[in-house]
Design a protein around this motif. Sequence first.
Motif, PDB file in Angstrom:
ATOM      1  N   LYS A 206      -4.672  -0.424  -0.834  1.00  0.00           N
ATOM      2  CA  LYS A 206      -3.593  -1.304  -1.287  1.00  0.00           C
ATOM      3  C   LYS A 206      -2.230  -0.624  -1.174  1.00  0.00           C
ATOM      4  N   LEU A 207      -2.222   0.691  -1.348  1.00  0.00           N
ATOM      5  CA  LEU A 207      -0.964   1.429  -1.355  1.00  0.00           C
ATOM      6  C   LEU A 207      -0.545   1.918   0.029  1.00  0.00           C
ATOM      7  N   LEU A 208      -1.478   1.939   0.987  1.00  0.00           N
ATOM      8  CA  LEU A 208      -1.165   2.480   2.308  1.00  0.00           C
ATOM      9  C   LEU A 208      -0.253   1.536   3.082  1.00  0.00           C
ATOM     10  N   LYS A 209       0.769   2.070   3.678  1.00  0.00           N
ATOM     11  CA  LYS A 209       1.708   1.301   4.486  1.00  0.00           C
ATOM     12  C   LYS A 209       0.960   0.604   5.614  1.00  0.00           C
ATOM     13  N   ARG A 210       1.205  -0.670   5.793  1.00  0.00           N
ATOM     14  CA  ARG A 210       0.440  -1.450   6.772  1.00  0.00           C
ATOM     15  C   ARG A 210       0.718  -0.999   8.193  1.00  0.00           C
ATOM     16  N   GLU A 211       1.962  -0.738   8.529  1.00  0.00           N
ATOM     17  CA  GLU A 211       2.332  -0.328   9.877  1.00  0.00           C
ATOM     18  C   GLU A 211       2.714   1.152   9.890  1.00  0.00           C
ATOM     19  N   GLY A 212       1.875   1.966  10.498  1.00  0.00           N
ATOM     20  CA  GLY A 212       2.196   3.386  10.635  1.00  0.00           C
ATOM     21  C   GLY A 212       1.724   4.276   9.505  1.00  0.00           C
ATOM     22  N   GLY A 213       1.131   3.700   8.466  1.00  0.00           N
ATOM     23  CA  GLY A 213       0.605   4.521   7.374  1.00  0.00           C
ATOM     24  C   GLY A 213      -0.696   5.188   7.766  1.00  0.00           C
ATOM     25  N   HIS A 214      -0.899   6.424   7.310  1.00  0.00           N
ATOM     26  CA  HIS A 214      -2.117   7.171   7.629  1.00  0.00           C
ATOM     27  C   HIS A 214      -2.781   7.688   6.350  1.00  0.00           C
ATOM     28  N   ILE A 215      -4.100   7.673   6.356  1.00  0.00           N
ATOM     29  CA  ILE A 215      -4.880   8.212   5.249  1.00  0.00           C
ATOM     30  C   ILE A 215      -5.788   9.308   5.790  1.00  0.00           C
TER      31      ILE A 215
END
Length: 760
Positions: A206-215
């Motif tokens: 839910k917290l991860l950026k939709r575009e360009g976010g990485h986990i």
Amino acid sequence: MSSFVSVDSSDADAPTQTWKLTVFIVTAISTLAFFHINEKTRSLILFAWACFIKPFTPSNRKTHSNHQSNLESFYKTQAKIYDSTRKVLLKGREDALTLAFSHLPNKKENVWIDIGGGTGLNIENMDKYVAPLKSSFKAVYLIDLSPSLCEVAKKRVAENGWDNVHVYCADACDFEIPHKEADLITFSYSLSMIPSYYSAIDHAAKLLKREGGHICAVDFGIQSDINAVGRTNTLGGLVNRHVPWIYRTFWRIWFECDKVILDPSRREYLEYRFGTVKSLNCYNKTLGKIPYYIWLGVNKSHDTQLMHRFNSLAIESPYLAPMDVKNNNVPNSKCLEAALDNAKKGLPFPSLFYQREAWRVYYDELSDRYEPFKNQYIYAFTWEDPREDAKILKLSSKDTVLCITSAGDNLLSYAALPDPPRRIHGVDLNPCQGHLAELKLASLRALPLETTWKLFGEGKIENFKELLIEKLSPHLSSNAFQYWMNQGHVAFDINGKGLYDTGSTRWALRLAKYVFKVTGLTSKVEELCNAKTMNEQREIWESSIRPVLFNFAVGKLFVGNPVFLWKALGVPANQAAMMDTSILQYFIDTLDPIIGRSMVGSDNYFYYLTLKSHYRKNNCPDYISKHGFKVLSRKVNSPLDNIRLHTDTLNDVLVRLTKKTISVAVIMDHMDWFDPSGEDADDEIDALFGALCVDGRVMLRSAAQVPWYIKNFEKRGFECQAAATRTSGTSIDRVNMYASTWICTKKVEGDHMNFDLDAK
């Protein structure tokens, strides 16, 4: 005290009293010793007690209903010495941070959440070894449920003066932060300690950026092949993924005593919830091969790379045939088929869809067709001469080229031409040849010339692993990244033999060097490579090297040996049978004219490499020359964008390409491998006919002056002409390995159907 000393042997309580006395004495001595040893030793003793003894004590067997209490019972006594005692145990943390940061689209003003961040060592390592916190992150949030560890983290933040780092003692499943989304979320050996891991992962999603976010996650792992069934294409490669049963069982039981859970479901849920960008499977060999993994993912439905991959499939015709619901006889793109199948099952798209570069075309690495290659490429360099290709074919931006990938040198030479082809398809059934080509592409994209030269000119470099993770990994597929993390330390070892002593062809190079050594010709080979004139070169060859290389023993034992031909030189039996002379005479006709054609030391990088195991800067393939590198490495409109690498049979790729769109197919000596009595040649010619446009050309080389399959081309509607024919004493290019070069031009229209030669 006397009651403990005066023990009557007949007393029923004597064993108990003796045990108490022993414990008292041992405890007293240990306590005195503990305070008289140095800090490092005390830390190790405390660590050993907490991890290897305390878990088996009766008091530790109780499990609290409150997870925070469970954590505190484990960490409270060792919070202050946690960092100093975990360096050996928790491997891969710095590598994971470097890998994650290298993939972030922006290098400034990022938001980072470190879930289970403990003492804040991860944050300190990011600042010290990877990227400065103050300029790279506008906010960093450390989340941990242990008050003792958080206190250490707060102290570390204060000591370093990080005003953008915030420590929250909170649950990983429901914590809140001021920012609505994060560019980077990490789990560093924390996921295996979170009971409701699925909730923690969902919260991170839910917290991860939709575009360009990485986990990113680094943790202990006990995966096996069974866990991969049905979702192989989402995993990003299977190198070292299978952990043997003995390790899975032992380490799972061992860590459970510390309430650390090593079941595979935690990693599997990550791989289900996100799209896999990179996946790495490792062992901590220092402590008995503890398995661990490093994994990097993105939003599985909205990532930028995902959109780029779909755009490549949709608009970059001719790439692969689009879906055609009206004509079921037209094969669909394998990658689209896999993507649609995954979507139906609710799985992420294949890992290749989430890569930054669109070079590598999707393939199923579990296919039995890849089994013969045993995780090794055959060719570390390409033998065909691209200078002659350019003269014969006169390629331009109007052309769409299909060629054999091999080591990738030739397709890069085509891309470096003044007016390069609009699309270049490289095809090779060996996945490792694709991994090697990818590494070259990534180096051209991400590295300066001097570093690229060390990799592929010298074949050795000091810091290959660091270079691979930090610079090259964003431009590699996960499959290729796994391969080079596993093999690169050997291939590019600065103290080893180098890249060009890898691959199956290394045996031929080793044999040549051995023959030169035992016959005392090593110095003469050196003289040949440094000769200044053609006459000097010819004299060294004729008087010293040739008599040894072509004597009867060498010819009979090696050059004429079918096993050696295949294992060392990659010459199969069918091709050897096509030679118009004896095998020894064939090689005499190959090498003799070379000496009078070009200078080995300055204008024949093929043979210079075989003799020296490295290139010269004025004698090397186009892609590592100063001019070629400048063309290929440009940031805007790079010819590299036009390259696609297929891991498949040539025939299978041809029938899936958009019909009548290939203008040139360079198939090397590929068809020499076919059995004349079989149907493989006919099937491939038919596939070539369908993929080629009218006046499209097939360029091929052969060990025969007139290959048997030329008549097959002609009967299908090709006009065939020998572009070059080798006779004894003459050469057709700088390699001169083949007896002929042919151009077969498609001159007629026709439907894409198999043809019967006998009927015609």
